[in-house]
Write an enzyme that holds these catalytic residues in place. Structure first.
Site, PDB file in Angstrom:
ATOM      1  N   ASP A   1      21.987 116.482 -72.072  1.00 14.65           N
ATOM      2  CA  ASP A   1      23.264 115.831 -71.778  1.00 14.65           C
ATOM      3  C   ASP A   1      24.406 116.846 -71.895  1.00 14.65           C
ATOM      4  OD1 ASP A   1      24.545 115.624 -74.563  1.00 14.65           O
ATOM      5  OD2 ASP A   1      22.616 114.645 -74.905  1.00 14.65           O
ATOM      6  N   ALA A   2      25.542 116.502 -71.354  1.00 12.94           N
ATOM      7  CA  ALA A   2      26.656 117.449 -71.269  1.00 12.94           C
ATOM      8  C   ALA A   2      27.085 117.975 -72.629  1.00 12.94           C
ATOM      9  CB  ALA A   2      27.842 116.798 -70.561  1.00 12.94           C
TER      10      ALA A   2
END
Length: 342
Positions: free
Chosen positions: A207-208
């Protein structure tokens, strides 16, 4: 497993040039006649000067008739990404001699496993496998485009067209090759490689807000298996969580925690350190579900503040800087293949 002779003919080939020395002598000279006759025998490979196809080219360096098995048992495997081979499943029928193929030791040397002589020692020590069969005799010729070669159980990858890269994904970057909203993404880092004609895709996602190890490759079969839950490839993370983690949490995580999409267990859990109301922990699990580590710690009461993936199978992040890429070495590639049964 017994291995057949690999000198080019069925059975074990003799060394005719040496046999010529053992011929009967007459008056201190060989029955073959003059010195010229003996020179012809040495050059031609037989006493009569005719080429001997069974003998082939000289296999070992001058002054040594056989590779040193003892050295082969302790020799380091210096493999790096190899050439010529397209990944394929082994037929399981064992090694096949190919008359116009390349000698096995030459293929290993070209792949960077060892020098030609070192490769011969590895073969003699029984550390080299071709299509499921241990090969110990020298001179075997193979087709490097189809043969499945392993050294110490790890596959030697010989296809120079295959790409295997490790990226340290920075925090805030999307795990996509292109982002519709214009946000920074993995595709930005490898844009030059893509423009040069390389077709790469990422293995799984981070995820970011998570940084760390992300694999990039164009080997579809390997990528598919690495992401498939049935192969249970372990992934290790360093997480900074809020609060001082209680000792009982490790047992709780190993026993299993129920999440909304099913239970999850961890393979290992260690508290690395505690500082100013935060804990750094190392966790290894083989799950690949979305945001699994963050959801897991949220469930046990320790929200994640920073998260870095450090290992994926045998591949480690090491000292890579965020945003940097490195090419996997042959040992790492071989271990990934081994982990997923290729």
């Amino acid at each position: 497993m017994a291995s057949a002779s690999r000198d080019g003919t069925p059975g074990r080939g003799k060394k005719p040039a040496r046999a010529a020395k053992n011929t009967k002598t007459t008056g201190g000279k060989s029955a073959g006649g003059s010195k010229a006759g003996n020179k012809t025998g040495r050059a031609g490979g037989t006493r009569h000067g005719a080429p001997d196809p069974a003998r082939g080219k000289k296999q070992h360096r001058k002054g040594s008739s056989k590779p040193d098995v003892a050295s082969g048992k302790v020799r380091l495997n210096n493999a790096r990404p190899a050439r010529h081979q397209t990944p394929a499943e082994s037929s399981g029928a064992g090694a096949t001699y190919v008359a116009d193929g390349l000698r096995l030791q030459k293929v290993l040397a070209a792949a960077g496993v060892a020098s030609r002589r070192g490769a011969e020692e590895l073969i003699a020590a029984g550390r080299v496998e071709v299509d499921g069969e241990i090969v110990t005799e020298q001179g075997m010729r193979i087709n490097p485009d189809t043969a499945i070669i392993r050294v110490d159980g790890a596959r030697v990858v010989i296809d120079e067209d295959k790409q295997y890269l490790a990226l340290n994904k920075p925090k805030g970057m999307q795990s996509t090759m292109a982002d519709e909203q214009g946000r920074p993404c993995v595709g930005d880092i490898i844009a030059e490689r893509v423009m040069a004609g390389q077709r790469l895709f990422h293995v799984g996602r981070l995820d970011a807000d998570t940084e760390g190890l992300l694999l990039l490759t164009n080997d579809g079969e390997l990528a598919h298996r690495l992401m498939h839950p049935s192969y249970e490839v372990p992934k290790t993370y360093l997480a900074t969580v809020r609060g001082e983690v209680d000792r009982s949490v490790g047992r709780q995580l190993r026993d299993g925690v129920e999440l909304e999409d099913g239970p999850v267990t961890v393979d290992s859990f260690t508290v690395v350190g505690v500082h100013q109301g935060q804990s750094m922990v190392r966790i290894t699990l083989h799950e690949g579900r979305n945001r699994i580590v963050r959801r897991l710690f949220e469930e046990v009461g320790y929200p994640v503040q920073e998260l870095v993936r450090t290992h994926l199978g045998a591949v480690t992040l090491g000292e890579q800087r965020p945003g940097s890429i490195r090419v996997l070495n042959n040992r790492e590639i071989g271990e990934l293949y081994k982990a997923v049964g290729l």
